[in-house]
Design a protein around this motif. Structure first.
Motif, PDB file in Angstrom:
ATOM      1  N   ARG A 400      34.889  45.306 -10.777  1.00  0.00           N
ATOM      2  CA  ARG A 400      34.670  43.926 -11.759  1.00  0.00           C
ATOM      3  C   ARG A 400      34.455  42.576 -10.881  1.00  0.00           C
ATOM      4  N   GLY A 401      35.223  42.472  -9.980  1.00  0.00           N
ATOM      5  CA  GLY A 401      34.999  41.417  -9.324  1.00  0.00           C
ATOM      6  C   GLY A 401      35.877  41.581  -7.768  1.00  0.00           C
ATOM      7  N   ALA A 402      35.939  40.668  -6.808  1.00  0.00           N
ATOM      8  CA  ALA A 402      36.570  40.944  -5.570  1.00  0.00           C
ATOM      9  C   ALA A 402      37.116  39.493  -5.146  1.00  0.00           C
ATOM     10  N   VAL A 403      38.461  39.335  -4.826  1.00  0.00           N
ATOM     11  CA  VAL A 403      38.979  38.206  -4.075  1.00  0.00           C
ATOM     12  C   VAL A 403      39.315  38.628  -2.650  1.00  0.00           C
ATOM     13  N   LEU A 404      38.571  37.769  -1.866  1.00  0.00           N
ATOM     14  CA  LEU A 404      38.777  38.092  -0.516  1.00  0.00           C
ATOM     15  C   LEU A 404      39.826  37.207   0.220  1.00  0.00           C
ATOM     16  N   ILE A 405      40.581  37.723   1.075  1.00  0.00           N
ATOM     17  CA  ILE A 405      41.521  36.808   1.960  1.00  0.00           C
ATOM     18  C   ILE A 405      41.175  37.370   3.549  1.00  0.00           C
ATOM     19  N   ALA A 444      47.466  31.501  -5.336  1.00  0.00           N
ATOM     20  CA  ALA A 444      45.765  30.996  -5.542  1.00  0.00           C
ATOM     21  C   ALA A 444      45.035  32.569  -5.749  1.00  0.00           C
ATOM     22  N   VAL A 445      45.470  33.455  -4.892  1.00  0.00           N
ATOM     23  CA  VAL A 445      44.876  34.759  -5.305  1.00  0.00           C
ATOM     24  C   VAL A 445      45.110  35.289  -6.267  1.00  0.00           C
ATOM     25  N   VAL A 446      46.048  35.511  -6.878  1.00  0.00           N
ATOM     26  CA  VAL A 446      46.488  36.086  -8.206  1.00  0.00           C
ATOM     27  C   VAL A 446      45.593  35.240  -9.421  1.00  0.00           C
ATOM     28  N   ALA A 447      45.580  34.049  -9.334  1.00  0.00           N
ATOM     29  CA  ALA A 447      45.079  33.023 -10.245  1.00  0.00           C
ATOM     30  C   ALA A 447      43.373  33.399 -10.304  1.00  0.00           C
ATOM     31  N   ARG A 448      42.866  33.357  -9.119  1.00  0.00           N
ATOM     32  CA  ARG A 448      41.607  33.598  -9.088  1.00  0.00           C
ATOM     33  C   ARG A 448      41.183  35.245  -9.587  1.00  0.00           C
ATOM     34  N   ALA A 449      42.123  36.117  -9.339  1.00  0.00           N
ATOM     35  CA  ALA A 449      41.610  37.479  -9.711  1.00  0.00           C
ATOM     36  C   ALA A 449      41.912  37.497 -11.324  1.00  0.00           C
ATOM     37  N   THR A 458      42.210  46.360 -13.868  1.00  0.00           N
ATOM     38  CA  THR A 458      43.452  46.490 -12.876  1.00  0.00           C
ATOM     39  C   THR A 458      43.059  45.438 -11.890  1.00  0.00           C
ATOM     40  N   VAL A 459      43.942  44.574 -11.739  1.00  0.00           N
ATOM     41  CA  VAL A 459      43.913  43.760 -10.422  1.00  0.00           C
ATOM     42  C   VAL A 459      44.668  44.301  -9.276  1.00  0.00           C
ATOM     43  N   LEU A 460      44.176  45.069  -8.269  1.00  0.00           N
ATOM     44  CA  LEU A 460      44.663  45.870  -7.387  1.00  0.00           C
ATOM     45  C   LEU A 460      44.420  45.301  -5.922  1.00  0.00           C
ATOM     46  N   LEU A 461      45.771  45.136  -5.446  1.00  0.00           N
ATOM     47  CA  LEU A 461      45.643  44.843  -4.144  1.00  0.00           C
ATOM     48  C   LEU A 461      45.949  45.920  -3.342  1.00  0.00           C
ATOM     49  N   ALA A 462      44.703  46.032  -2.632  1.00  0.00           N
ATOM     50  CA  ALA A 462      44.416  47.213  -1.515  1.00  0.00           C
ATOM     51  C   ALA A 462      43.792  46.642  -0.569  1.00  0.00           C
ATOM     52  N   PRO A 463      44.140  45.896   0.462  1.00  0.00           N
ATOM     53  CA  PRO A 463      43.432  45.396   1.384  1.00  0.00           C
ATOM     54  C   PRO A 463      42.349  45.704   2.302  1.00  0.00           C
ATOM     55  N   ALA A 464      42.743  46.994   2.589  1.00  0.00           N
ATOM     56  CA  ALA A 464      41.889  47.858   3.576  1.00  0.00           C
ATOM     57  C   ALA A 464      41.963  47.440   4.873  1.00  0.00           C
ATOM     58  N   ALA A 465      43.168  46.606   5.241  1.00  0.00           N
ATOM     59  CA  ALA A 465      43.400  45.931   6.471  1.00  0.00           C
ATOM     60  C   ALA A 465      44.796  45.555   6.770  1.00  0.00           C
ATOM     61  N   ALA A 466      44.962  45.387   7.964  1.00  0.00           N
ATOM     62  CA  ALA A 466      46.237  44.803   8.438  1.00  0.00           C
ATOM     63  C   ALA A 466      46.615  43.553   7.873  1.00  0.00           C
ATOM     64  N   SER A 467      47.756  43.131   7.810  1.00  0.00           N
ATOM     65  CA  SER A 467      48.143  41.850   7.363  1.00  0.00           C
ATOM     66  C   SER A 467      48.488  40.765   8.230  1.00  0.00           C
ATOM     67  N   MET A 468      48.737  41.185   9.431  1.00  0.00           N
ATOM     68  CA  MET A 468      49.345  40.065  10.495  1.00  0.00           C
ATOM     69  C   MET A 468      48.775  38.706  10.587  1.00  0.00           C
ATOM     70  N   ASP A 469      47.417  38.556  10.339  1.00  0.00           N
ATOM     71  CA  ASP A 469      46.879  37.375  10.363  1.00  0.00           C
ATOM     72  C   ASP A 469      47.413  36.413   9.330  1.00  0.00           C
ATOM     73  N   ALA A 484      53.983  36.402  -7.196  1.00  0.00           N
ATOM     74  CA  ALA A 484      52.728  35.399  -7.807  1.00  0.00           C
ATOM     75  C   ALA A 484      52.494  36.143  -9.246  1.00  0.00           C
ATOM     76  N   VAL A 485      52.407  37.501  -9.312  1.00  0.00           N
ATOM     77  CA  VAL A 485      51.981  38.003 -10.499  1.00  0.00           C
ATOM     78  C   VAL A 485      53.013  37.698 -11.523  1.00  0.00           C
ATOM     79  N   LEU A 486      54.409  37.824 -11.254  1.00  0.00           N
ATOM     80  CA  LEU A 486      55.636  37.660 -12.238  1.00  0.00           C
ATOM     81  C   LEU A 486      55.430  35.929 -12.519  1.00  0.00           C
ATOM     82  N   ARG A 487      55.215  35.183 -11.619  1.00  0.00           N
ATOM     83  CA  ARG A 487      54.907  33.753 -12.100  1.00  0.00           C
ATOM     84  C   ARG A 487      53.934  33.457 -13.022  1.00  0.00           C
ATOM     85  N   LEU A 488      52.734  34.313 -12.929  1.00  0.00           N
ATOM     86  CA  LEU A 488      51.538  34.257 -13.809  1.00  0.00           C
ATOM     87  C   LEU A 488      51.936  34.570 -15.306  1.00  0.00           C
ATOM     88  N   ARG A 489      52.857  35.615 -15.169  1.00  0.00           N
ATOM     89  CA  ARG A 489      53.311  36.213 -16.594  1.00  0.00           C
ATOM     90  C   ARG A 489      54.302  35.124 -17.256  1.00  0.00           C
TER      91      ARG A 489
END
Length: 489
Positions: A400-405, A444-449, A458-469, A484-489
């Protein structure tokens, strides 16, 4: 330089099963990471003269080294020399084969092994190992297997990268007890340094590009995985994964059984799915004419296709040692999934939010994306050289859409532009400038999603990448997403 493989011709001080050739041997333990201290303690308990080396010399490393020095080991920090008159090197799994110490050992004819190989040589002869390797799904499967075995009343323990160091699991505890069955998670690094490990049964869940810089390419990486199919080992094969089947055929013993796994109706000699049932047509009296019900899809949590495959793999390994059919279902129902693996966080305004931060490579992300019909995908981070074009092409119809980080988000954006040009894309570099105290980049990511999502998505955090950056590790990434999701709720 070609990567060094364990050699049967190297000089060795490691014991044959049940022996103690380590008594008085001079053994170098390379690295004070997770496996180093338990290896050093086990060697000291066997009477070896232990020298531990680590190139780091900081407060954390000195704190780890101090108890080993008190126990009788010699510890060298800040450099990694090969000790004089060294009989054996036990390396930490993460040390590359071309590390200077390991190359010097090879040139001197000193055997180099890993913690898994040492544990195999120290184990009681009647201890059964059931081994699991693969690019993705290892931890989930080994935990499922442990739960199934315990549901059957077996004295079992999950070991490897899942808690208990494997060396500790083969030695008697304070009460003299040693577990009867080990569910063993094995990485490609550990298998690279294992030459004589012979599990009773083993599975290669899947193979996809990962750690290619360490192994020198996909072929040697896959071959390292294939070492789990040793002589005499029952080979469990994921029929949907070409490498799994190929390795079982090429690396295994042709005189031992091959048991297949599939997500549809199983053939004779396989486990599979019939309607909503997990069934066994391998470990039954008449594989051609009968099947045994093991569990229902409702017993598998979550019942995503790749996780059903994990459950079938765990069931096959358990059945190879005679676990009762009913125990498979009982064990799966008792199993508690690890955090950050397709974990449902909350539903907000008709949209489900799912944390699969553990999807740190494209293969894992593909399995996650395939579990949902309409997805707003949160992706990006450190791709570690992996390509994402095939991943995006395969998921395009679901997006449906993508939020990139993250550092490599531009490469994900390019893949989306090529393979899914209809998908709206938003990039997030950091927290909102006017964000309330305590809010992070994930708010910010969750708000854009949420802006992109519609009822039923379904808003899915499945980054396909490592996180250490951007984050300390994938658990922190997943935790901040959930907060962040719980704050959104």
């Amino acid at each position: 330089m070609p990567h060094q493989q364990p050699s049967d011709s190297s000089r060795t001080a490691a014991p044959a099963e049940g022996g103690n050739a380590l008594e008085g041997a001079r053994v170098c333990v390379a690295g004070l990471g997770v496996s180093g201290p338990p290896v050093a303690r086990a060697l000291l308990a066997r009477g070896a003269r232990v020298v531990v080396v680590d190139g780091r010399d900081d407060d954390t490393t000195r704190a780890v080294a101090a108890p080993l020095t008190e126990a009788g080991a010699e510890v060298v920090l800040g450099s990694t020399p090969l000790p004089e008159d060294c009989d054996l090197v036990v390396t930490s799994p993460g040390w590359r084969p071309d590390s200077p110490l390991l190359l010097r050992a090879a040139e001197a004819g000193v055997e180099v092994i890993g913690d898994v190989e040492l544990a195999w040589r120290l184990r009681p002869a009647d201890q059964v190992w059931l081994a699991i390797t693969g690019t993705n799904g290892k931890t989930t499967t080994v935990r499922m297997l442990e739960s199934i075995l315990r549901a059957d009343g077996r004295d079992a323990l999950a070991v490897g990268n899942v808690g208990t160091p494997i060396v500790d699991a083969v030695l008697p505890d304070e009460d003299g007890h040693v577990h009867d069955v080990l569910a063993v998670e094995l990485s490609s690094f550990q298998l690279h340094w294992s030459s004589s490990v012979r599990p009773h049964a083993a599975v290669v869940l899947n193979v996809a590009p990962d750690h290619l810089d360490w192994h020198g390419g996909l072929e040697p990486y896959a071959r390292a995985k294939g070492r789990v199919f040793a002589r005499g080992t029952v080979r469990v094969v994921n029929t949907a994964d070409a490498w799994s089947a190929r390795l079982a055929e090429e690396e295994g013993d042709p005189h031992t059984p091959v048991v297949g796994l599939r997500l549809d109706t199983p053939r004779a000699g396989e486990l599979g799915v019939v309607e909503d049932l997990l069934v066994d047509r391998a470990f039954v009296d008449d594989p051609h004419g009968s099947a045994e019900e093991l569990a229902t899809l409702g017993d598998v949590r979550p019942a995503a296709p790749h996780n059903v495959a994990n459950a079938l793999a765990a069931a096959a390994l358990a059945r190879s040692v005679g676990v009762a059919p009913a125990s498979v279902g009982a064990g799966l129902r008792a199993f508690v999934p690890e955090p950050h693996r397709i974990a449902h966080v909350a539903s907000v305004a008709g949209v489900d939010y799912v944390d699969d931060s553990k999807a740190t490579n494209p293969h894992a992300a593909a399995a996650s994306l395939n579990s949902y019909a309409s997805v707003v995908w949160i992706a990006g981070g450190l791709l570690k050289g992996a390509e994402v074009g095939e991943l995006v092409a395969g998921a395009a119809a679901r997006l449906r859409g993508a939020v990139l980080i993250g550092a490599d988000r531009e490469r994900v954006r390019e893949a989306l532009a090529e393979h899914a040009p209809h998908v709206p894309v938003v990039e997030v570099e950091g927290p909102e400038p006017d964000a309330p105290a305590g809010h992070t980049v994930m708010d910010a990511v969750v708000a854009r999603a949420a802006d992109l999502a519609r009822d039923g998505d379904t808003v899915l955090l499945a980054p396909a990448a490592a996180s250490m950056d951007m984050f300390t590790n994938y658990p922190e990434r997943g935790r901040l997403f959930a907060e962040a999701v719980l704050r959104l709720r």
